[in-house]
Scaffold this active site. Structure first.
Site, PDB file in Angstrom:
ATOM      1  N   ASP A   1       0.839  -1.194   0.000  1.00 13.96           N
ATOM      2  CA  ASP A   1       0.000   0.000   0.000  1.00 13.96           C
ATOM      3  C   ASP A   1       0.878   1.249   0.000  1.00 13.96           C
ATOM      4  O   ASP A   1       1.854   1.348   0.754  1.00 13.96           O
ATOM      5  CB  ASP A   1      -0.886  -0.031   1.249  1.00 13.96           C
ATOM      6  CG  ASP A   1      -1.789   1.165   1.361  1.00 13.96           C
ATOM      7  OD1 ASP A   1      -2.676   1.324   0.508  1.00 13.96           O
ATOM      8  OD2 ASP A   1      -1.601   1.960   2.308  1.00 13.96           O
TER       9      ASP A   1
ATOM     10  N   GLU B   1       1.633  -0.317  -5.086  1.00 15.51           N
ATOM     11  CA  GLU B   1       0.687   0.751  -5.367  1.00 15.51           C
ATOM     12  C   GLU B   1       1.556   2.006  -5.542  1.00 15.51           C
ATOM     13  O   GLU B   1       2.058   2.543  -4.548  1.00 15.51           O
ATOM     14  CB  GLU B   1      -0.310   0.933  -4.231  1.00 15.51           C
ATOM     15  CG  GLU B   1      -1.332   2.007  -4.537  1.00 15.51           C
ATOM     16  CD  GLU B   1      -2.270   2.290  -3.374  1.00 15.51           C
ATOM     17  OE1 GLU B   1      -3.465   2.533  -3.627  1.00 15.51           O
ATOM     18  OE2 GLU B   1      -1.809   2.279  -2.218  1.00 15.51           O
TER      19      GLU B   1
END
Length: 687
Positions: A341, A377
């Protein structure tokens, strides 16, 4: 306590006791507190007697597995210098493997006194121990290391899912295990995934996380889990009767079906938040080491993740914590890969984003982790945060540009054709670098963050009223269209249009070069009632609504994934740039206007084109396949002039989004392509 060993951080059983080792560069004393497992009362407190470098350590004879413990750290309270030590706060060991309960917020956890000034606060005298879960010393493991299920690369089809949300709406799952590790991976779900052709399940965070206080005040919780407390401990709310062992069983069941397990992991920040947040672990042990602090105002935190703080992954011991926890999930649970993330935060050195920085280099050289599937990401909210295409070739990357381009085209926004064309060939302009393959692009049209695939065609704007923020949260630009009605309708014409557009979106996703990722439920039309930010909706809004299962759409999705498996031309690892194939002199990729010739990419009104895809010119003759992808985004039928098929072969219409029930049929030199639809033609032997 005796000296013990500094080499393994955390609590580790030996035959005659337990070793404790804790990192802190700025503490003056570290204590281990023991608690009675029945009453929860503190029974003993021991100072770690030795310090080797910045590791405090000690050995407590007679202690064994199952012991409950916490930490207290003594040191300076000087927030203006970045130090927030407060020995009145019980701290969770960063290397804890199991906790006695969930982490819930309580005012006593605040390191500063309530009402004191933010700039120069006074320390709190409240003891937080009654409101902090204890770590549990674990039984020693034999340390067997899981074998790599699939080498990096290959041909994955990823299914992104929320561990709890998949099973909460299933009446055939026992109530006592719904939403837990024990429920996920049961035979009915494995069969669903196998029929769909899924080869990897990517789970939203399952590491221990906490609910933000502002959500609790609204009567909500952090459903998605992007608010970590501990990186080794499975989240308490997902534990079923089998406990943490249920997660290992989940992984084993999916492995038996040939399906990888990828974890979405959050190492960019923690649940301790900004300078007003609780002291749960890292802040109390060594705030100035664990967190990136503002250079000119160390009382405040760098906020590159937009959540209050930023974990200082460039620090050697913080980097070690991250790597140790990743290896633990591989070794103890058999995890096959990780999706990082806000990965830009992890790759940002003090000088800025660095694709060859410490974190990325450490992963790439690690003998265990480098063999796992690594997904970035590639953005955050910090300076220079958008880095799509800039990560090392060992990483796949989420491709948000693919999502937006595909949506824009099928929602009939002008000038969207070039973006769609770029995505069909794996977004080579962004991701084609030395050593890269098309698998580097994680293609998706919907993910946990945003509209579901069905809602893209049902809503023109977000409907996040249930989130308690007056519908201000979530993406405002969704490239979505309700086809004339914003929300539910019974109009058969609108319903037919929405269904066709869903098929168009799925067709484009599965027939583009790259790694396709499906949001769980998109294969059968799951809706979140227009909520495009369901992070706090641990209820039917966020759960999969299996009662709304669309059998026809699921069958269509399975047909697409089967065609993708059957035709290697649709899932090549080499980027295609029109190179001439030695065996037949044809280019490996060719663009066509429907009437013949080349499409005019400068025409912003262009809505029709076709793509001829053959096997890469870099491959040997032994591997051969050819398909034609025809796209008609116009609101009128059109006729495609098909190219001449190879000698002894013919083109067959394999799937048509305007006629989803039609079977495979031979196509003539001219093929009708209905308005607002797409068709796949594949080469076959001439009848």
């Amino acid at each position: 306590m005796t000296a013990g060993q500094p080499h393994r951080l955390g609590a580790h059983c030996r035959d005659d006791g337990v070793d404790f080792a804790v990192f802190s560069a700025h503490a003056e004393r570290i204590e281990v507190c023991l608690f009675d497992p029945e009453s929860g009362e503190e029974t003993d407190r021991f100072g770690l007697p030795e310090r080797t470098g910045d590791v405090w350590h000690g050995f407590l004879p007679g202690l064994g597995a199952g012991a409950r413990y916490g930490l207290r750290a003594h040191g300076p309270w000087r927030p203006e210098d970045g130090h927030r030590f407060n020995a009145r706060k019980l701290l969770i060991d960063p290397y804890a493997r199991e906790l006695t309960g969930p982490v819930t917020f309580h005012p006593s956890q605040l390191g500063h006194a309530a009402g004191s000034p933010a700039v120069n606060p006074t320390p709190s005298n409240d003891d937080s121990a009654p409101h902090v879960p204890r770590a549990i010393v674990q039984v020693p493991r034999n340390g067997e290391q899981a074998e790599t299920l699939y080498p990096r690369g290959g041909d994955p089809l990823i299914w992104e899912a929320h561990l709890k949300g998949v099973t909460m709406g299933r009446d055939d799952v026992p109530v006592d295990i719904r939403g837990t590790f024990d429920a996920f991976g049961q035979p009915w779900l494995v069969e669903h995934l196998r029929k769909l052709g899924v080869t990897a399940v990517e789970l939203l965070p399952v590491q221990c996380f906490a609910d933000e206080p502002f959500l609790l005040k609204l009567g909500l919780t952090n459903y998605w889990g992007y608010n970590p407390v501990n990186f080794f401990t499975p989240e308490w709310r997902y534990l079923g009767p089998s406990g943490a062992a249920g997660f290992r069983s989940l992984v084993d069941r999916l492995h038996d079906a040939g399906i990888e397990v990828i974890l979405d992991v959050v190492y960019n920040h923690t649940a301790e938040g900004d300078h007003l947040g609780p002291t749960l672990s890292y802040r109390g042990l060594d705030n100035a080491s664990y967190y990136a602090l503002e250079r000119d105002a160390p009382a405040r935190y760098v906020n590159d993740a937009g959540t209050g703080n930023t974990l200082a992954v460039h620090h050697p011991f913080v980097l070690r914590l991250v790597l140790d926890s990743l290896r633990y999930w591989v070794d103890a649970f058999g995890v096959d890969g990780f999706r990082f993330d806000l990965a830009t935060t992890l790759a940002r050195e003090p000088s800025g984003f660095d694709p060859n920085g410490g974190f990325l280099d450490a992963l790439r050289q690690d003998p265990v982790l480098s063999q796992r599937r690594l997904i970035a990401e590639p953005w955050d909210v910090g300076p220079g945060g958008y880095q799509a295409g800039a990560f090392p070739s060992e990483f796949a990357e989420w491709n948000d540009a693919f999502r937006d381009s595909v949506r824009r085209f099928w929602m009939h926004e002008p000038g969207a054709a070039p973006g769609l064309a770029h995505g069909l060939l794996g977004s080579a302009g962004r991701f084609d670098r030395p050593g890269s393959t098309t698998a580097r692009s994680i293609n998706y049209v919907a993910a946990h963050d945003g509209f579901t695939l069905a809602d893209v065609t049902r809503y023109a704007r977000r409907h996040n009223e249930a989130n308690g923020e007056d519908n201000r949260d979530g993406h405002a630009a969704n490239h979505a269209d309700g086809c004339g009605v914003d929300g539910p309708t019974t109009d058969p014409a609108i319903l037919a249009t929405r269904a066709r557009r869903q098929r168009n979106l799925l067709f484009t996703l599965l027939f583009s070069q790259g790694t396709p990722m499906l949001l769980a439920g998109d294969e059968w039309g799951n809706s979140q009632q227009g909520n495009n930010n369901a992070y706090c909706q641990d209820n039917p809004i966020g759960w999969l609504d299996w009662s709304a299962f669309d059998d026809a759409f699921f069958d269509f999705a399975c047909r697409l994934t089967a065609l993708r498996r059957a035709h290697p031309a649709l899932r090549q690892l080499h980027y295609l740039h029109g190179g001439e194939r030695e065996q037949d002199g044809h280019p490996d990729v060719r663009w066509l206007a429907f009437a013949g010739g080349e499409p005019d990419w400068h025409d912003t009104a262009m809505e029709t084109f076709a793509l001829v895809v053959r096997m890469s010119s870099e491959l040997p003759v032994a591997v051969d396949d050819a398909v034609v992808i025809a796209v008609n985004g116009a609101m009128a039928d059109d006729t495609l002039l098909l190219p001449d098929p190879p000698t002894g072969a013919a083109w067959y219409r394999c799937v048509d989004t305007a006629h989803p029930d039609a079977g495979t049929e031979r196509a003539g030199p001219k093929a009708r392509v209905a308005a607002d639809s797409a068709v796949l033609f594949a080469r076959g032997a001439a009848a």
